[in-house]
Design a protein around this motif. Structure first.
Motif, PDB file in Angstrom:
ATOM      1  N   VAL A   1       0.892  -1.302   0.180  1.00  0.00           N
ATOM      2  CA  VAL A   1       0.227   0.081   0.106  1.00  0.00           C
ATOM      3  C   VAL A   1       1.016   1.153   0.046  1.00  0.00           C
ATOM      4  O   VAL A   1       0.623   2.304  -0.593  1.00  0.00           O
ATOM      5  N   ARG A   2       1.984   1.278   0.733  1.00  0.00           N
ATOM      6  CA  ARG A   2       2.906   2.304   0.471  1.00  0.00           C
ATOM      7  C   ARG A   2       3.394   2.728  -0.794  1.00  0.00           C
ATOM      8  O   ARG A   2       3.461   3.544  -1.354  1.00  0.00           O
ATOM      9  N   SER A   3       3.402   1.608  -1.647  1.00  0.00           N
ATOM     10  CA  SER A   3       3.940   1.688  -3.080  1.00  0.00           C
ATOM     11  C   SER A   3       3.102   2.160  -3.933  1.00  0.00           C
ATOM     12  O   SER A   3       3.187   2.890  -4.860  1.00  0.00           O
ATOM     13  N   LEU A   4       1.597   2.047  -3.516  1.00  0.00           N
ATOM     14  CA  LEU A   4       0.742   2.780  -4.226  1.00  0.00           C
ATOM     15  C   LEU A   4       0.748   4.467  -3.783  1.00  0.00           C
ATOM     16  O   LEU A   4      -0.065   5.281  -4.652  1.00  0.00           O
ATOM     17  N   GLY A   5       1.303   4.834  -2.985  1.00  0.00           N
ATOM     18  CA  GLY A   5       1.693   6.015  -2.400  1.00  0.00           C
ATOM     19  C   GLY A   5       0.484   6.591  -1.612  1.00  0.00           C
ATOM     20  O   GLY A   5       0.119   7.810  -1.542  1.00  0.00           O
ATOM     21  N   LEU A   6      -0.461   5.647  -0.967  1.00  0.00           N
ATOM     22  CA  LEU A   6      -1.197   5.994   0.120  1.00  0.00           C
ATOM     23  C   LEU A   6      -0.505   6.851   1.325  1.00  0.00           C
ATOM     24  O   LEU A   6       0.522   6.584   1.752  1.00  0.00           O
ATOM     25  N   SER A   7      -1.340   7.845   1.818  1.00  0.00           N
ATOM     26  CA  SER A   7      -0.740   8.587   2.929  1.00  0.00           C
ATOM     27  C   SER A   7      -0.401   7.738   4.175  1.00  0.00           C
ATOM     28  O   SER A   7      -1.257   6.922   4.393  1.00  0.00           O
ATOM     29  N   GLU A   8       0.546   8.294   4.895  1.00  0.00           N
ATOM     30  CA  GLU A   8       0.690   7.485   6.138  1.00  0.00           C
ATOM     31  C   GLU A   8      -0.268   7.656   7.139  1.00  0.00           C
ATOM     32  O   GLU A   8      -0.411   6.694   8.054  1.00  0.00           O
ATOM     33  N   GLU A   9      -1.250   8.652   7.080  1.00  0.00           N
ATOM     34  CA  GLU A   9      -2.316   8.577   8.105  1.00  0.00           C
ATOM     35  C   GLU A   9      -3.333   7.299   7.744  1.00  0.00           C
ATOM     36  O   GLU A   9      -3.797   6.911   8.756  1.00  0.00           O
TER      37      GLU A   9
END
Length: 128
Positions: free
Chosen positions: A118-126
């Motif tokens: 999901v990080r690789s998708l660019g989702l915000s840390e929040e």
């Protein structure tokens, strides 16, 4: 009145002149008036074309050509194409996210793998 066929474009121009509009502006103002009368329909067609572009049924060049044929200005065409690109990217990311979440639910990936994906998708840390 034009929209309902009470007057035609020639009569519209005559009314604009009678109303005191400078003759050099009559043709352009009449054209804008006519387009404004068709604004809802033109925007519906533009929305449908945008959806078709977003979903891959037409290419960018086709979208641009169709919008130009409808009379949209270049800056409006550019904005519509950019919106289509953003919508397409967003839809693809949502689909990928759903697939990643399904993999986690089916225990085919670990929580750490889910987080990395999901990080690789660019989702915000929040959100993560």
């Amino acid at each position: 009145m034009f929209e309902w066929g009470v007057i035609d474009k020639r009569t519209l121009k005559a009314l604009l002149v009678a109303d005191g509009l400078h003759p050099e502006w009559v043709d352009r103002v009449a054209e804008a008036y006519v387009r404004n009368q068709l604004r809802d329909e033109l925007n519906r067609v533009r929305t449908q074309l945008l959806d078709m572009y977003r979903d891959g049924f037409i290419e960018e060049d086709d979208l641009r050509a169709e919008l130009k044929t409808l009379g949209f200005a270049d800056h409006t065409i550019d904005a519509t194409v950019n919106l289509g690109k953003v919508m397409r990217d967003y839809d693809m990311k949502k689909d990928r996210l759903k697939n990643i979440e399904d993999l986690l639910k089916k225990k085919k990936i670990t929580l750490d793998e889910w987080e990395a994906r999901v990080r690789s998708l660019g989702l915000s840390e929040e959100w993560i």
